[in-house]
Design a protein around this motif. Structure first.
Motif, PDB file in Angstrom:
ATOM      1  N   ASN A   1       0.811  -1.211   0.000  1.00 14.23           N
ATOM      2  CA  ASN A   1       0.000   0.000   0.000  1.00 14.23           C
ATOM      3  C   ASN A   1       0.846   1.263   0.000  1.00 14.23           C
ATOM      4  OD1 ASN A   1      -2.090  -2.074   1.159  1.00 14.23           O
ATOM      5  ND2 ASN A   1      -3.261  -0.281   0.559  1.00 14.23           N
ATOM      6  N   MET A   2       1.994   1.205   0.664  1.00 13.16           N
ATOM      7  CA  MET A   2       2.896   2.355   0.618  1.00 13.16           C
ATOM      8  C   MET A   2       3.478   2.520  -0.781  1.00 13.16           C
ATOM      9  SD  MET A   2       3.054   4.049   3.469  1.00 13.16           S
ATOM     10  CE  MET A   2       4.628   4.916   3.439  1.00 13.16           C
ATOM     11  N   ILE A   3       3.871   1.399  -1.393  1.00 12.89           N
ATOM     12  CA  ILE A   3       4.377   1.462  -2.766  1.00 12.89           C
ATOM     13  C   ILE A   3       3.326   2.101  -3.674  1.00 12.89           C
ATOM     14  CG2 ILE A   3       5.049   0.081  -4.771  1.00 12.89           C
ATOM     15  CD1 ILE A   3       6.276  -1.939  -2.784  1.00 12.89           C
ATOM     16  N   LYS A   4       2.080   1.667  -3.506  1.00  8.45           N
ATOM     17  CA  LYS A   4       0.970   2.165  -4.324  1.00  8.45           C
ATOM     18  C   LYS A   4       0.836   3.677  -4.221  1.00  8.45           C
ATOM     19  CE  LYS A   4      -3.267   1.485  -2.772  1.00  8.45           C
ATOM     20  NZ  LYS A   4      -4.536   0.803  -2.400  1.00  8.45           N
ATOM     21  N   ASN A   5       0.999   4.212  -3.023  1.00  8.93           N
ATOM     22  CA  ASN A   5       0.757   5.646  -2.812  1.00  8.93           C
ATOM     23  C   ASN A   5       1.983   6.519  -3.047  1.00  8.93           C
ATOM     24  OD1 ASN A   5      -1.889   5.194  -2.265  1.00  8.93           O
ATOM     25  ND2 ASN A   5      -1.875   6.060  -0.218  1.00  8.93           N
ATOM     26  N   VAL A   6       3.114   5.891  -3.358  1.00  8.29           N
ATOM     27  CA  VAL A   6       4.333   6.668  -3.607  1.00  8.29           C
ATOM     28  C   VAL A   6       4.705   6.648  -5.085  1.00  8.29           C
ATOM     29  CG1 VAL A   6       6.788   6.912  -3.028  1.00  8.29           C
ATOM     30  CG2 VAL A   6       5.165   6.230  -1.270  1.00  8.29           C
TER      31      VAL A   6
ATOM     32  N   ALA B   1       0.416  -4.848   8.609  1.00  8.86           N
ATOM     33  CA  ALA B   1       0.267  -3.389   8.675  1.00  8.86           C
ATOM     34  C   ALA B   1       0.357  -2.834   7.259  1.00  8.86           C
ATOM     35  CB  ALA B   1       1.351  -2.786   9.554  1.00  8.86           C
ATOM     36  N   LYS B   2      -0.726  -2.257   6.765  1.00 13.30           N
ATOM     37  CA  LYS B   2      -0.709  -1.749   5.393  1.00 13.30           C
ATOM     38  C   LYS B   2       0.193  -0.533   5.252  1.00 13.30           C
ATOM     39  CE  LYS B   2      -5.095  -3.732   3.999  1.00 13.30           C
ATOM     40  NZ  LYS B   2      -6.409  -3.515   3.351  1.00 13.30           N
ATOM     41  N   LEU B   3       0.341   0.212   6.329  1.00 11.28           N
ATOM     42  CA  LEU B   3       1.318   1.307   6.340  1.00 11.28           C
ATOM     43  C   LEU B   3       2.537   0.794   7.090  1.00 11.28           C
ATOM     44  CD1 LEU B   3       0.555   5.042   7.236  1.00 11.28           C
ATOM     45  CD2 LEU B   3       2.785   3.977   7.484  1.00 11.28           C
ATOM     46  N   TYR B   4       3.543   0.378   6.345  1.00 18.70           N
ATOM     47  CA  TYR B   4       4.746  -0.201   6.950  1.00 18.70           C
ATOM     48  C   TYR B   4       5.976   0.215   6.152  1.00 18.70           C
ATOM     49  CZ  TYR B   4       8.230  -3.468   8.623  1.00 18.70           C
ATOM     50  OH  TYR B   4       9.377  -3.994   9.161  1.00 18.70           O
ATOM     51  N   VAL B   5       6.978   0.712   6.861  1.00 15.11           N
ATOM     52  CA  VAL B   5       8.270   1.048   6.261  1.00 15.11           C
ATOM     53  C   VAL B   5       9.368   0.707   7.255  1.00 15.11           C
ATOM     54  CG1 VAL B   5       9.742   2.865   5.300  1.00 15.11           C
ATOM     55  CG2 VAL B   5       7.263   2.988   4.977  1.00 15.11           C
TER      56      VAL B   5
ATOM     57  N   ILE C   1       8.485   2.175  10.897  1.00 13.85           N
ATOM     58  CA  ILE C   1       7.211   2.812  11.249  1.00 13.85           C
ATOM     59  C   ILE C   1       6.068   1.869  10.870  1.00 13.85           C
ATOM     60  CG2 ILE C   1       8.083   5.164  10.997  1.00 13.85           C
ATOM     61  CD1 ILE C   1       6.461   5.316   8.357  1.00 13.85           C
ATOM     62  N   LYS C   2       4.974   1.982  11.628  1.00 13.69           N
ATOM     63  CA  LYS C   2       3.796   1.155  11.373  1.00 13.69           C
ATOM     64  C   LYS C   2       2.527   1.966  11.595  1.00 13.69           C
ATOM     65  CE  LYS C   2       4.845  -3.692  12.561  1.00 13.69           C
ATOM     66  NZ  LYS C   2       4.464  -4.764  13.517  1.00 13.69           N
ATOM     67  N   HIS C   3       1.537   1.690  10.768  1.00 14.26           N
ATOM     68  CA  HIS C   3       0.145   2.100  10.974  1.00 14.26           C
ATOM     69  C   HIS C   3      -0.129   3.583  10.804  1.00 14.26           C
ATOM     70  CE1 HIS C   3      -0.804  -1.947  12.057  1.00 14.26           C
ATOM     71  NE2 HIS C   3      -0.035  -1.927  13.118  1.00 14.26           N
ATOM     72  N   THR C   4       0.713   4.461  11.327  1.00 13.60           N
ATOM     73  CA  THR C   4       0.549   5.893  11.095  1.00 13.60           C
ATOM     74  C   THR C   4       1.883   6.467  10.632  1.00 13.60           C
ATOM     75  OG1 THR C   4       0.990   6.457  13.414  1.00 13.60           O
ATOM     76  CG2 THR C   4      -1.314   6.121  12.780  1.00 13.60           C
TER      77      THR C   4
ATOM     78  N   ALA D   1      -3.600  -5.336  14.528  1.00 12.82           N
ATOM     79  CA  ALA D   1      -5.045  -5.247  14.303  1.00 12.82           C
ATOM     80  C   ALA D   1      -5.603  -3.871  14.629  1.00 12.82           C
ATOM     81  CB  ALA D   1      -5.765  -6.299  15.151  1.00 12.82           C
ATOM     82  N   ASP D   2      -4.758  -2.996  15.215  1.00  7.60           N
ATOM     83  CA  ASP D   2      -5.251  -1.691  15.670  1.00  7.60           C
ATOM     84  C   ASP D   2      -4.291  -0.610  15.242  1.00  7.60           C
ATOM     85  OD1 ASP D   2      -6.307   0.484  16.929  1.00  7.60           O
ATOM     86  OD2 ASP D   2      -5.865  -0.189  18.967  1.00  7.60           O
ATOM     87  N   PHE D   3      -4.573   0.017  14.080  1.00  5.62           N
ATOM     88  CA  PHE D   3      -3.636   1.002  13.552  1.00  5.62           C
ATOM     89  C   PHE D   3      -3.574   2.262  14.394  1.00  5.62           C
ATOM     90  CE2 PHE D   3      -7.549   2.531  11.691  1.00  5.62           C
ATOM     91  CZ  PHE D   3      -7.389   3.886  11.604  1.00  5.62           C
ATOM     92  N   ASN D   4      -4.522   2.449  15.289  1.00  2.00           N
ATOM     93  CA  ASN D   4      -4.534   3.636  16.138  1.00  2.00           C
ATOM     94  C   ASN D   4      -3.998   3.347  17.540  1.00  2.00           C
ATOM     95  OD1 ASN D   4      -5.537   5.751  14.544  1.00  2.00           O
ATOM     96  ND2 ASN D   4      -7.591   4.903  14.619  1.00  2.00           N
TER      97      ASN D   4
END
Length: 432
Positions: free
Chosen positions: A53-58, A121-125, A140-143, A165-168
């Motif tokens: 998902n990060m690749i997709k948005n970059v 985690a869809k937001l993962y780097v 980094i994860k989630h946010t 399971a909880d990005f927040n």
């Protein structure tokens, strides 16, 4: 124990923050800057492990201050050469032309390796930087600025568990949020508690919208709607003007405009959608400041609430969440009941929930225009007592159950859709 209002304010100030550029490449630059600061030695090579998902948005969005450059490697190099992690999502806001020359030289060395990793985690780097003698890894994860692990030469410097399971998980508990609670609080909150934040929202987001209307960015849908209003192809009404104003901001931002915006739920496009249509609505219809500020409070927290069900990154286009919130805010501005507000949101979600997220790029501005047109239609119907019935499709008898359905649709139903989108984008990139 904090009151409900105090919890809502905490969430608001966590989620509505300034950022320069699309938040995914900026998150990468932030992570790279942090790794370089800890290593504090000349960098020999870099490894980047990153979620799909990060690749997709970059992949396709222009990095601000880069002179039109795109991509993961560009984001990494700019963070390494000139990033300041203390500035969070403004991490590369001060990069200058001389530093960009150093960025280009660094990129020419071809020392950045990018690996697509499967992650819950869809937001993962994770960025790992190496000098001749040492290495540092930052994750980094989630946010977008949520650093969960730092290693130096294998020694654990920071370990902040973050439930996949909880990005927040690092934020205030979102369970306090509901459309009813947000609606009631928006009516009564002391404006002095939110005025400075939303005056900044109005200032920054309006500035980039005007830039998009005046300049040449992306597909320029905002500007073209305005041009066609002047030609008489579109009517000079509040719906067209609101859609043009909001989409113009995205035109500029997705094309690398360096002006900062106030984001919502980690997204500048969601921040602009949540605000700009209402700002233009208030401008056209001469809505007073108090009503506008209360409506902005509603739209931003409703966006956060809807998006919390969807997740930070998804195949479900995030501006749908913001447009639905705007529809409710339009009802709120017009002193409608909670029932009409809720039906406005449900009408929007029942209309445009099929729009996919296929990465950050010029078409985001088109999706903002489309979803905001739907938001105005959704409110118009609800105000006339017409609304999508519970049990029809994904719409439930209760707005909160509808939001849960949206969450299931986006996270479970669109799981394969997300993978297919990323695969298509990867193949398209490989053929360039």
């Amino acid at each position: 124990m904090a009151s409900v209002e105090e919890k809502l304010l905490t969430i608001l100030f966590e989620e509505v923050v300034p950022a320069q550029g699309c938040t995914e490449p900026i998150a990468i630059a932030y992570t790279a800057a942090k790794a370089r600061e800890i290593l504090d030695e000349p960098i020999e090579r870099v490894e980047v492990r990153i979620s799909g998902n990060m690749i997709k948005n970059v992949k396709s969005v222009v990095v601000p201050n880069s002179g039109g450059m795109v991509g993961i490697e560009t984001s990494v190099a700019m963070g390494l050469i000139a990033g300041d992690s203390k500035k969070d999502l403004m991490v590369i806001s001060d990069i200058d032309a001389d530093e960009m020359q150093h960025v280009k030289v660094f990129l020419e060395r071809k020392v950045i390796e990018v690996l697509h990793v499967e992650s819950d985690a869809k937001l993962y780097v994770e960025i790992k930087v190496f000098s001749k003698s040492h290495w540092v890894s930052v994750e980094i994860k989630h946010t977008h600025t949520n650093i969960t692990r730092i290693l130096k030469d294998g020694e654990l410097i920071l370990d902040r568990p973050c439930n996949d399971a909880d990005f927040n998980s690092s934020f205030e508990d979102r369970e306090v949020l509901s459309i009813a609670v947000i609606y009631e609080t928006a009516q009564t909150i002391d404006l002095s508690k939110i005025r400075p934040l939303f005056l900044k929202v109005i200032e920054l987001n309006s500035r980039i919208a005007h830039e998009g209307l005046e300049g040449h960015y992306g597909v320029n849908i905002g500007k073209i709607i305005c041009d066609n209003i002047k030609k008489g192809f579109y009517g000079n009404d509040v719906r067209n003007r609101a859609a043009a104003f909001a989409s113009a901001g995205s035109d500029a931002r997705m094309s690398g405009c360096a002006l900062p915006v106030m984001t919502t739920s980690g997204s500048g496009n969601q921040g602009m959608t949540s605000s700009l249509a209402l700002i233009e609505y208030a401008n056209v219809l001469h809505v007073n400041e108090e009503k506008l500020l209360r409506a902005l409070f509603f739209s931003h927290l409703a966006t956060v609430h809807i998006k919390s069900n969807v997740g930070r990154l998804s195949a479900y286009c995030g501006v749908i969440c913001s447009a639905a919130a705007v529809s409710g805010a339009l009802a709120f501005l017009n002193d409608e009941s909670l029932e009409v507000v809720s039906h406005s949101i449900g009408n929007t979600l029942g209309d445009v929930s099929g729009i996919i997220c296929d990465g950050a790029k010029s078409s985001c501005a088109m999706k903002i225009a489309t979803t905001l047109y739907a938001a105005f239609d959704a409110y118009m119907l609800a105000s006339a007592g017409r609304f999508l019935q519970g049990g029809d499709g994904i719409i439930a008898h209760d707005i909160e159950k509808t939001l849960k359905n949206i969450g299931a649709l986006s996270q479970d139903g669109m799981y394969i859709t997300d993978k297919v989108i990323i695969d298509i984008m990867s193949k398209n990139h490989a053929k360039r």
